[in-house]
Write an enzyme that holds these catalytic residues in place. Sequence first.
Site, PDB file in Angstrom:
ATOM      1  CB  ALA A 141      -1.010   0.045   1.136  1.00 33.64           C
ATOM      2  CB  ALA A 142       4.470   2.053   0.110  1.00 39.79           C
ATOM      3  N   GLY A 143       2.624   2.323  -2.460  1.00 34.76           N
ATOM      4  CA  GLY A 143       2.327   2.921  -3.768  1.00 34.76           C
ATOM      5  C   GLY A 143       0.936   3.536  -3.805  1.00 34.76           C
ATOM      6  CG  ASP A 144      -2.457   1.175  -3.138  1.00 37.40           C
ATOM      7  OD1 ASP A 144      -2.423   1.213  -4.384  1.00 37.40           O
ATOM      8  OD2 ASP A 144      -2.585   0.118  -2.496  1.00 37.40           O
TER       9      ASP A 144
HETATM   10  O1  RIB Z   1      -1.490  -2.177  -3.489  1.00 35.92           O
HETATM   11  C1  RIB Z   1      -1.652  -3.080  -2.426  1.00 35.92           C
HETATM   12  C2  RIB Z   1      -2.929  -3.859  -2.601  1.00 35.92           C
HETATM   13  O2  RIB Z   1      -2.823  -4.653  -3.761  1.00 35.92           O
HETATM   14  C3  RIB Z   1      -3.255  -4.817  -1.491  1.00 35.92           C
HETATM   15  O3  RIB Z   1      -3.958  -4.213  -0.440  1.00 35.92           O
HETATM   16  C4  RIB Z   1      -4.001  -5.924  -2.210  1.00 35.92           C
HETATM   17  O4  RIB Z   1      -5.339  -6.025  -1.836  1.00 35.92           O
HETATM   18  C5  RIB Z   1      -3.836  -5.647  -3.692  1.00 35.92           C
HETATM   19  O5  RIB Z   1      -4.963  -5.066  -4.248  1.00 35.92           O
END
Ligand code: RIB
Length: 311
Positions: free
Chosen positions: A247-250
């Site tokens: 989730a760092a990229g998110d």
């Molecule tokens: O970017 C991380 C996410 O990728 C995770 O939370 C997982 O669910 C996938 O969608």
Amino acid sequence: MTDPIVVVGSANLDIVVPVPHHPARGETVLGGDHARIPGGKGANQAVAASRLGGSVAFIGRVGTDAAGEELRGSLVDSGVDCNGLFDTAAAPSGIALITVGADGDNAIVVSPGANHHLAPADVEDNAELKSASIVLLQLEVPMDTNIAAARHADGFVVLDPAPAPETGLPSELLREVDLLIPNETELAILTGRDVDSTNDDDLAAAARSLGVPYVIVTLGSRGALVVDATSARHVPAPPISAVDTTAAGDAFRAAVAVEIARGDAPSPSDTNSEVLHAAAGIAVRVGAATALRFGAQPSLPTAEEVDELLE
Ligand code: RIB
């Protein structure tokens, strides 16, 4: 609060196992205790943007199961408007099987389930999507739905091209996108080029070949490269010892969206990408801070937590 941001995308329940190393083909690895953690690229980006002060609505689909309730709960608890989050009885909620290695790197398998039932009709009449200043898309929901969402939106469209299709991105989607944010691997897949990720000129040439007005290439611990038609500017990341990069990229993409939503979105014909350069400078810090905590949504920081974590 910012101008309105709408995220169209996936919500997954992450089943996470810490491992000494990721299993090779045919190998069984003994890991630590598993954790069930709300995730999914779309939901992570919505939660991250909301925690960073964005005014955020989410459009997606979950199953009519316990995981769906958990995923909805995490979004609502983080202040995300879920009027566009639908239930489907046709499939279970999406799940992701994640192993996290000793140095914080991960390997992920996604079972999309309900996410793949998010249809163009779910986005085509959505008034919040139509009027949003910023729309954030990823590729864990069907391509047709992403194309419909990008066409329907009047605002600035940001695409996280993950997971990157080996066949590249359809031109119907690319022509609607104002800002693309791939990582270096996704950039290589999408362009079919052997990109040297340590060479900014090489990265910029590949990024420009996609024909999108703005591209920010994320480079992990090297930071990010902000590319427009005439310039390519490198933004370094703060040094960290990662605990879990999930989730760092998110968080990075959400931070860029929030910073654009705080000001004026750059016009696609405006090659002065000052706004994006400043946004990337903040986003590398948000991404690094996220990697210092375990799990997807529990690790997403507020602006104050970013400073505390990186002190
Ligand atoms: O970017 C991380 C996410 O990728 C995770 O939370 C997982 O669910 C996938 O969608």
